[in-house]
Scaffold this active site. Structure first.
Site, mmCIF file in Angstrom:
data_model
loop_
_atom_site.group_PDB
_atom_site.id
_atom_site.type_symbol
_atom_site.label_atom_id
_atom_site.label_comp_id
_atom_site.label_asym_id
_atom_site.label_seq_id
_atom_site.Cartn_x
_atom_site.Cartn_y
_atom_site.Cartn_z
ATOM 1 C CD GLU A 1 -4.119 -5.012 4.203
ATOM 2 O OE1 GLU A 1 -3.224 -4.344 3.645
ATOM 3 O OE2 GLU A 1 -4.286 -5.019 5.428
ATOM 4 C CG ASN B 1 0.121 -2.952 2.829
ATOM 5 O OD1 ASN B 1 -0.533 -1.915 2.818
ATOM 6 N ND2 ASN B 1 -0.358 -4.097 3.285
ATOM 7 C CG HIS C 1 -3.598 -0.660 3.613
ATOM 8 N ND1 HIS C 1 -3.144 -1.446 4.638
ATOM 9 C CD2 HIS C 1 -3.853 0.546 4.181
ATOM 10 C CE1 HIS C 1 -3.137 -0.759 5.758
ATOM 11 N NE2 HIS C 1 -3.553 0.456 5.508
ATOM 12 C CG ASP D 1 -11.109 1.413 7.332
ATOM 13 O OD1 ASP D 1 -11.301 2.389 8.070
ATOM 14 O OD2 ASP D 1 -10.048 1.236 6.727
HETATM 15 C C1 F6R Z 1 -7.930 4.191 8.065
HETATM 16 C C2 F6R Z 1 -7.536 3.417 6.905
HETATM 17 C C3 F6R Z 1 -6.113 3.078 6.600
HETATM 18 C C4 F6R Z 1 -5.118 4.193 6.933
HETATM 19 C C5 F6R Z 1 -3.691 3.782 6.590
HETATM 20 C C6 F6R Z 1 -2.679 4.826 6.993
HETATM 21 O O1 F6R Z 1 -9.327 4.345 8.134
HETATM 22 O O2 F6R Z 1 -8.390 3.026 6.197
HETATM 23 O O3 F6R Z 1 -6.024 2.747 5.236
HETATM 24 O O4 F6R Z 1 -5.471 5.345 6.229
HETATM 25 O O5 F6R Z 1 -3.380 2.566 7.217
HETATM 26 O O6 F6R Z 1 -2.684 4.938 8.385
HETATM 27 P P1 F6R Z 1 -1.745 5.968 9.172
HETATM 28 O O7 F6R Z 1 -2.269 7.329 8.864
HETATM 29 O O8 F6R Z 1 -1.928 5.607 10.608
HETATM 30 O O9 F6R Z 1 -0.361 5.765 8.669
#
Ligand code: F6R
Length: 242
Positions: free
Chosen positions: A143, A136, A138, A67
């Site tokens: 989401e 959450n 995701h 992303d």
């Molecule tokens: C990052 C992404 C997100 C993260 C997720 C966890 O490219 O797509 O889905 O993997 O938000 O983020 P952290 O590791 O910062 O808790």
């Protein structure tokens, strides 16, 4: 689905890096799907070390990131392109022309998303997709919703994700409100999936996502249906799953 509780956060990173390294060793021109966020930083550091020691080479590897924020230039220090350069691409022998991140600076969502799907297809699909888990549930920026989005698309970020990401920006108003993300279909099409999760604040969602019902309200729960998914969590994130 293989679910592993590592001995420590460092052990989680080392084990995940070893999985990626063995993929690259088995097929030096493999296609890796990559993630940003706090969780993979440790495993990228392990891969940088492995590369410096000559144990692994990324020379022929192709990558696709999950992303990118819509509206950020690749040079912006909060863009995911910048993150990948800082933590991995600038420190290994990868050909940067083979690294792909959705084009956040291009506002034409339809064109960006279609081009990304096409590029993945032309590369032969993703061999191993690395994922983190959002608080959450995701994955990527998919989401909680009523349905599982299929292909790469533009999303409005939820308030909880904006708040979670605001720690990285000077002001919460600076956090972009939209992002381009691979869809759940894009992620599920990867031949193997590797999820890393750390921290006690993720313990509840780890239990829900990997041991609860499969539902688009917890997007990561779909990974229970993936034919080759491995989840590696640190002891704090796995605390409710013993
Ligand atoms: C990052 C992404 C997100 C993260 C997720 C966890 O490219 O797509 O889905 O993997 O938000 O983020 P952290 O590791 O910062 O808790």
């Amino acid at each position: 689905m293989e679910f592993i509780i590592a001995e420590s956060t460092e052990d989680m990173s080392r084990r995940a890096a070893d999985r990626i390294a063995s993929f690259v060793e088995a097929d030096p021109s493999c296609v890796l799907g990559l993630a940003t966020g706090t969780t993979p930083i440790g495993l990228y550091a392990c891969l940088v070390d492995d590369c410096a020691q000559g144990k692994i080479s990324f020379a022929d590897v192709t990558t696709f990131n999950l992303d990118e924020y819509r509206g950020l230039d690749p040079e912006h220090d909060q863009s995911y392109r910048y993150f990948m350069k800082k933590h991995l691409f600038d420190h290994v022998d990868i050909d940067q022309a083979r690294t792909h991140v959705p084009e956040g600076s291009n506002p034409d969502a339809e064109a960006v998303c279609a081009a990304y799907e096409q590029a993945i297809e032309e590369a032969g699909g993703i061999d191993l997709q690395l994922l983190g888990l959002g608080p959450n549930g995701h994955i990527g920026f998919n989401e909680p919703e009523d349905t599982f989005p299929k292909a790469t698309h533009c999303v409005d970020l939820t308030e909880s994700t904006i708040q979670a990401n605001s720690r990285l920006f000077d002001r919460v108003e600076d956090v972009p409100r939209q992002a381009y993300t691979m869809g759940i279909g894009t992620i599920m099409a990867a031949r193997s999936v590797l999820v890393v999760v750390e921290g006690s604040h993720k313990a509840e969602i780890v239990k829900k996502a990997f041991f609860g019902p499969v539902t688009p309200e917890v997007p990561a729960s779909i990974l229970q249906f993936h034919p080759d998914a491995t989840v590696i969590v640190d002891p704090a994130a796995g605390a409710l799953c013993k």
